[in-house]
Design an enzyme around this catalytic site. Structure first.
Site, PDB file in Angstrom:
ATOM      1  N   GLN A 102       0.823  -1.201   0.000  1.00 34.00           N
ATOM      2  CA  GLN A 102       0.000   0.000   0.000  1.00 34.00           C
ATOM      3  C   GLN A 102       0.861   1.256   0.000  1.00 34.00           C
ATOM      4  O   GLN A 102       0.333   2.360  -0.102  1.00 34.00           O
ATOM      5  CB  GLN A 102      -0.903   0.001   1.236  1.00 34.00           C
ATOM      6  CG  GLN A 102      -1.883  -1.167   1.293  1.00 34.00           C
ATOM      7  CD  GLN A 102      -2.585  -1.245   2.635  1.00 34.00           C
ATOM      8  OE1 GLN A 102      -2.022  -1.705   3.631  1.00 34.00           O
ATOM      9  NE2 GLN A 102      -3.820  -0.796   2.672  1.00 34.00           N
ATOM     10  N   ASN A 103       2.169   1.086   0.121  1.00 36.02           N
ATOM     11  CA  ASN A 103       3.085   2.221   0.196  1.00 36.02           C
ATOM     12  C   ASN A 103       3.392   2.772  -1.186  1.00 36.02           C
ATOM     13  O   ASN A 103       3.419   2.029  -2.169  1.00 36.02           O
ATOM     14  CB  ASN A 103       4.372   1.809   0.897  1.00 36.02           C
ATOM     15  CG  ASN A 103       4.134   1.379   2.333  1.00 36.02           C
ATOM     16  OD1 ASN A 103       3.106   1.712   2.921  1.00 36.02           O
ATOM     17  ND2 ASN A 103       5.064   0.635   2.895  1.00 36.02           N
ATOM     18  N   HIS A 120      -1.180   1.306  -4.608  1.00 35.58           N
ATOM     19  CA  HIS A 120      -1.575   2.722  -4.636  1.00 35.58           C
ATOM     20  C   HIS A 120      -0.685   3.565  -5.528  1.00 35.58           C
ATOM     21  O   HIS A 120      -0.761   4.793  -5.478  1.00 35.58           O
ATOM     22  CB  HIS A 120      -1.579   3.296  -3.219  1.00 35.58           C
ATOM     23  CG  HIS A 120      -2.610   2.677  -2.337  1.00 35.58           C
ATOM     24  ND1 HIS A 120      -2.563   2.750  -0.962  1.00 35.58           N
ATOM     25  CD2 HIS A 120      -3.732   1.968  -2.637  1.00 35.58           C
ATOM     26  CE1 HIS A 120      -3.603   2.101  -0.448  1.00 35.58           C
ATOM     27  NE2 HIS A 120      -4.314   1.623  -1.447  1.00 35.58           N
ATOM     28  N   CYS A 131      -3.953  14.596 -20.526  1.00 31.62           N
ATOM     29  CA  CYS A 131      -3.462  13.671 -21.561  1.00 31.62           C
ATOM     30  C   CYS A 131      -2.980  12.340 -21.001  1.00 31.62           C
ATOM     31  O   CYS A 131      -2.670  11.429 -21.771  1.00 31.62           O
ATOM     32  CB  CYS A 131      -2.360  14.329 -22.386  1.00 31.62           C
ATOM     33  SG  CYS A 131      -0.787  14.548 -21.504  1.00 31.62           S
ATOM     34  N   GLY A 224       2.893  -4.099   9.011  1.00 22.34           N
ATOM     35  CA  GLY A 224       2.875  -2.655   9.143  1.00 22.34           C
ATOM     36  C   GLY A 224       1.666  -1.962   8.564  1.00 22.34           C
ATOM     37  O   GLY A 224       1.773  -0.820   8.114  1.00 22.34           O
ATOM     38  N   ASN A 250       2.099  -5.839  13.453  1.00 23.40           N
ATOM     39  CA  ASN A 250       1.831  -4.396  13.424  1.00 23.40           C
ATOM     40  C   ASN A 250       1.844  -3.863  14.844  1.00 23.40           C
ATOM     41  O   ASN A 250       1.427  -4.559  15.779  1.00 23.40           O
ATOM     42  CB  ASN A 250       0.461  -4.126  12.790  1.00 23.40           C
ATOM     43  CG  ASN A 250       0.228  -2.651  12.531  1.00 23.40           C
ATOM     44  OD1 ASN A 250       0.958  -2.024  11.775  1.00 23.40           O
ATOM     45  ND2 ASN A 250      -0.786  -2.080  13.179  1.00 23.40           N
TER      46      ASN A 250
END
Length: 296
Positions: A102-103, A120, A131, A224, A250
């Site tokens: 996701q980083n 992401h 464009c 994390g 985490n």
């Protein structure tokens, strides 16, 4: 980097022993590289700019790019930490079959990860909203410096760095925007903002990585991430639904905790390094699975 011995870490290593792995990483993995996260236990409340705000017009874009101009100069100096390097080593040894991050900081790529889906996007890329041409953030930084000489240098070191390559900067009115050199359209970092959808092809490829764990008896390791947003949580739910064990590492609770077989409150660098250290080198004649067809 070695984690101190603990029964919880031993349980994680036992559950994952011998299993093929897919990792899902979040901002907590990069905090050891000096990049702050959004939702860590010690993180202040942050309100990132939404996609709707960004496309609302030049005022919002000026505010974003002024902050990013200052933050990028700091963020691009960040280096991969032992957690990133441990994942690269697990891939080299054939244990890690895929990596979904996701980083947007690009540290997995810098560490050498290849079987990678950047869910992401990458903050190092810039897209024109008209464009759709993709260009380099480094080049844009140089253009901003030419248009705003001395702007970044005038900001003192006491200004806080924020996640995703920006800074906590209030005075941005005088910052001059630059446009796409091809069509003069507005520029946006090529990342998924809050309120914006992850491209469907990335989601499909990430699901495919998780699905491949089912016949091989593999496991999903979350490292994390608080799993607050559905873009990451959906893969945890999908894995658990199909009988794939989920292990979460985490600092702080996550929305995925009810779906995990094990939950370890610990730093990602230490735990991933221990996992890599417990993984033997593959035999010379052992084929290493390749996921290049799933890479972005």
């Amino acid at each position: 980097m070695q984690a101190p011995p603990s029964p919880e870490l031993d349980r994680v290593l036992d559950v994952l022993a011998g299993r093929p792995l897919v990792a899902l990483t979040g901002a907590g993995l990069s905090t050891d590289s000096g990049i702050p996260d959004y939702r860590g236990p010690d993180s202040p409340l942050r309100r990132p700019m939404t996609y709707g705000e960004f496309v609302s017009g030049p005022a919002a874009q000026r505010r974003y790019w002024a902050r990013s101009h200052v933050g990028w100069a700091r963020m691009r100096r960040a280096a991969p930490n032992p957690g990133h390097l441990a994942l690269t080593e697990l891939e080299r040894r054939g244990r890690l079959r895929g990596l979904i991050t996701q980083n947007v900081d690009g540290l997995h790529e810098e560490a050498g990860s290849r079987a990678l889906i950047t869910l992401h996007g990458r903050i190092a890329d810039v897209v024109c909203l008209f464009c759709k041409e993709i260009t380099s953030r480094t080049v844009l930084q140089e253009r901003f410096e030419e248009a705003n000489p001395g702007f970044a240098d005038a900001v003192g070191p006491e200004i806080e760095t924020a996640p995703d390559g920006d800074a906590v900067l209030e005075q941005t009115d005088g910052f001059r925007l630059v446009a796409c050199t091809r069509c003069d359209g507005p520029l946006k970092p090529d990342v998924v903002f809050f309120g914006e959808n992850v491209p469907r092809d990335r989601v499909a490829r990430a699901y495919a990585m998780v699905d491949a764990l089912v016949p091989s008896g593999g496991a999903l390791v979350v490292a994390g991430s608080s799993l607050t947003v559905m873009s990451g949580l959906r893969f945890v739910k999908h894995a658990a639904k199909h009988g794939v064990p989920v292990v979460i590492v985490n600092r702080g609770e996550t929305r995925g905790d009810p779906h995990a077989v094990l939950r370890l409150h610990a730093g990602t660098s230490e735990v991933l390094s221990a996992l890599a250290g417990a993984t033997p080198e593959p035999a010379e004649d052992t084929p290493i699975p390749q996921w290049r067809d799933l890479a972005p």
